[in-house]
Design a protein around this motif. Structure first.
Motif, PDB file in Angstrom:
ATOM      1  N   ILE A  87      12.116  50.786   4.635  1.00 51.25           N
ATOM      2  CA  ILE A  87      12.574  50.590   3.604  1.00 51.25           C
ATOM      3  C   ILE A  87      11.391  50.436   3.063  1.00 51.25           C
ATOM      4  O   ILE A  87      10.972  50.689   1.681  1.00 51.25           O
ATOM      5  N   LEU A  88      10.014  49.586   3.383  1.00 51.54           N
ATOM      6  CA  LEU A  88       9.042  49.114   2.534  1.00 51.54           C
ATOM      7  C   LEU A  88       8.166  50.241   2.491  1.00 51.54           C
ATOM      8  O   LEU A  88       7.548  51.144   1.838  1.00 51.54           O
ATOM      9  N   ARG A  89       8.104  51.076   3.551  1.00 53.92           N
ATOM     10  CA  ARG A  89       7.499  52.492   4.040  1.00 53.92           C
ATOM     11  C   ARG A  89       7.628  53.776   2.569  1.00 53.92           C
ATOM     12  O   ARG A  89       6.876  53.887   1.615  1.00 53.92           O
ATOM     13  N   GLU A  90       9.364  53.844   2.571  1.00 53.78           N
ATOM     14  CA  GLU A  90       9.301  54.471   1.885  1.00 53.78           C
ATOM     15  C   GLU A  90      10.093  53.877   0.008  1.00 53.78           C
ATOM     16  O   GLU A  90      10.227  54.809  -1.111  1.00 53.78           O
ATOM     17  N   TYR A  91       9.211  52.373  -0.366  1.00 55.25           N
ATOM     18  CA  TYR A  91      10.107  51.877  -1.747  1.00 55.25           C
ATOM     19  C   TYR A  91       9.051  52.438  -2.922  1.00 55.25           C
ATOM     20  O   TYR A  91       7.498  52.553  -2.290  1.00 55.25           O
ATOM     21  N   ASP A  92       9.800  52.785  -3.359  1.00 51.17           N
ATOM     22  CA  ASP A  92       8.775  53.088  -4.869  1.00 51.17           C
ATOM     23  C   ASP A  92       8.985  52.713  -5.841  1.00 51.17           C
ATOM     24  O   ASP A  92       9.830  52.609  -6.752  1.00 51.17           O
ATOM     25  N   GLY A  93       8.144  51.739  -6.179  1.00 51.63           N
ATOM     26  CA  GLY A  93       8.423  51.049  -7.446  1.00 51.63           C
ATOM     27  C   GLY A  93       7.086  50.381  -8.099  1.00 51.63           C
ATOM     28  O   GLY A  93       6.229  49.498  -7.051  1.00 51.63           O
ATOM     29  N   PRO A  94       7.610  49.174  -8.368  1.00 53.55           N
ATOM     30  CA  PRO A  94       6.743  47.386  -9.119  1.00 53.55           C
ATOM     31  C   PRO A  94       6.231  46.937  -7.709  1.00 53.55           C
ATOM     32  O   PRO A  94       7.311  47.025  -7.423  1.00 53.55           O
ATOM     33  N   THR A  95       5.088  46.149  -7.326  1.00 52.23           N
ATOM     34  CA  THR A  95       5.558  45.121  -7.016  1.00 52.23           C
ATOM     35  C   THR A  95       6.193  44.171  -7.079  1.00 52.23           C
ATOM     36  O   THR A  95       6.409  43.742  -7.929  1.00 52.23           O
ATOM     37  N   ILE A  96       6.775  43.599  -5.824  1.00 54.15           N
ATOM     38  CA  ILE A  96       8.224  42.774  -5.461  1.00 54.15           C
ATOM     39  C   ILE A  96       7.711  41.356  -5.411  1.00 54.15           C
ATOM     40  O   ILE A  96       6.370  41.022  -4.273  1.00 54.15           O
ATOM     41  N   THR A  97       8.008  41.093  -6.249  1.00 54.99           N
ATOM     42  CA  THR A  97       7.456  38.939  -6.062  1.00 54.99           C
ATOM     43  C   THR A  97       8.444  38.425  -6.356  1.00 54.99           C
ATOM     44  O   THR A  97       8.426  37.613  -6.252  1.00 54.99           O
ATOM     45  N   SER A  98       9.668  39.097  -5.985  1.00 51.98           N
ATOM     46  CA  SER A  98      11.168  37.443  -5.845  1.00 51.98           C
ATOM     47  C   SER A  98      11.753  37.891  -4.392  1.00 51.98           C
ATOM     48  O   SER A  98      12.115  39.381  -4.454  1.00 51.98           O
ATOM     49  N   GLN A  99      12.489  37.291  -4.174  1.00 52.89           N
ATOM     50  CA  GLN A  99      14.343  37.924  -3.641  1.00 52.89           C
ATOM     51  C   GLN A  99      14.171  38.869  -3.970  1.00 52.89           C
ATOM     52  O   GLN A  99      15.549  39.505  -3.417  1.00 52.89           O
ATOM     53  N   GLU A 100      14.948  38.189  -5.105  1.00 53.51           N
ATOM     54  CA  GLU A 100      15.504  38.941  -5.309  1.00 53.51           C
ATOM     55  C   GLU A 100      15.267  40.984  -6.030  1.00 53.51           C
ATOM     56  O   GLU A 100      16.123  41.692  -6.127  1.00 53.51           O
ATOM     57  N   GLU A 101      13.911  40.969  -6.298  1.00 54.03           N
ATOM     58  CA  GLU A 101      14.141  42.221  -6.099  1.00 54.03           C
ATOM     59  C   GLU A 101      13.912  43.142  -5.249  1.00 54.03           C
ATOM     60  O   GLU A 101      13.119  44.520  -5.402  1.00 54.03           O
ATOM     61  N   LEU A 102      14.352  42.025  -3.794  1.00 56.65           N
ATOM     62  CA  LEU A 102      13.555  43.138  -2.725  1.00 56.65           C
ATOM     63  C   LEU A 102      14.536  44.407  -2.682  1.00 56.65           C
ATOM     64  O   LEU A 102      15.715  43.922  -3.073  1.00 56.65           O
ATOM     65  N   PRO A 103      14.559  45.500  -2.364  1.00 55.07           N
ATOM     66  CA  PRO A 103      15.680  46.214  -1.916  1.00 55.07           C
ATOM     67  C   PRO A 103      17.481  45.737  -1.412  1.00 55.07           C
ATOM     68  O   PRO A 103      16.726  45.311  -0.583  1.00 55.07           O
ATOM     69  N   ALA A 104      18.325  45.947  -2.244  1.00 52.56           N
ATOM     70  CA  ALA A 104      19.519  45.690  -1.199  1.00 52.56           C
ATOM     71  C   ALA A 104      19.824  45.765   0.053  1.00 52.56           C
ATOM     72  O   ALA A 104      20.815  44.728   1.037  1.00 52.56           O
ATOM     73  N   GLU A 105      19.311  46.777   1.002  1.00 50.35           N
ATOM     74  CA  GLU A 105      19.706  46.674   2.425  1.00 50.35           C
ATOM     75  C   GLU A 105      18.935  45.256   2.874  1.00 50.35           C
ATOM     76  O   GLU A 105      19.418  44.803   3.774  1.00 50.35           O
ATOM     77  N   MET A 106      17.561  45.824   2.227  1.00 50.39           N
ATOM     78  CA  MET A 106      16.802  44.724   3.076  1.00 50.39           C
ATOM     79  C   MET A 106      16.755  43.060   3.056  1.00 50.39           C
ATOM     80  O   MET A 106      17.384  42.561   4.159  1.00 50.39           O
ATOM     81  N   ARG A 107      17.985  42.895   1.506  1.00 56.60           N
ATOM     82  CA  ARG A 107      18.295  42.565   1.685  1.00 56.60           C
ATOM     83  C   ARG A 107      19.545  41.374   2.402  1.00 56.60           C
ATOM     84  O   ARG A 107      19.446  40.533   3.253  1.00 56.60           O
ATOM     85  N   GLU A 108      20.321  42.241   2.689  1.00 56.72           N
ATOM     86  CA  GLU A 108      21.689  42.441   3.600  1.00 56.72           C
ATOM     87  C   GLU A 108      20.776  42.127   5.197  1.00 56.72           C
ATOM     88  O   GLU A 108      21.855  41.354   5.765  1.00 56.72           O
ATOM     89  N   ILE A 109      19.983  42.976   5.485  1.00 60.94           N
ATOM     90  CA  ILE A 109      19.327  43.482   6.632  1.00 60.94           C
ATOM     91  C   ILE A 109      18.363  41.913   7.522  1.00 60.94           C
ATOM     92  O   ILE A 109      19.473  41.179   8.873  1.00 60.94           O
TER      93      ILE A 109
END
Length: 75
Positions: free
Chosen positions: A50-72
């Motif tokens: 998920i982190l390798r495939e992520y294409d977006g701004p720098t993640i600075t909080s838990q809320e900004e993590l991709p949903a699947e990653m938060r679930e895992i």
């Protein structure tokens, strides 16, 4: 004198976190690194993917993590 009156920095940076190639800021990199050993190898591999495939701004909080990653990670 002894740094008593020095202004405190927001948060210290860590060399190990700075030398990663992740879409996470320093604090989030350290948080994820602490949580990864608690996951089984399948979930850990998926988090890496998920982190390798992520294409977006720098993640600075838990809320900004991709949903699947938060679930895992149960965040």
């Amino acid at each position: 004198m002894f740094g008593i009156f020095k202004k405190k920095q927001d948060a210290p940076t860590h060399i190990a976190a700075e030398r990663t190639n992740l879409p996470l800021d320093d604090l989030m990199t350290r948080m994820i690194a602490q949580e990864l050993p608690l996951l089984d190898s399948v979930d850990r591999s998926r988090v890496y993917e998920i982190l390798r495939e992520y294409d977006g701004p720098t993640i600075t909080s838990q809320e900004e993590l991709p949903a699947e990653m938060r679930e895992i990670m149960d965040l």
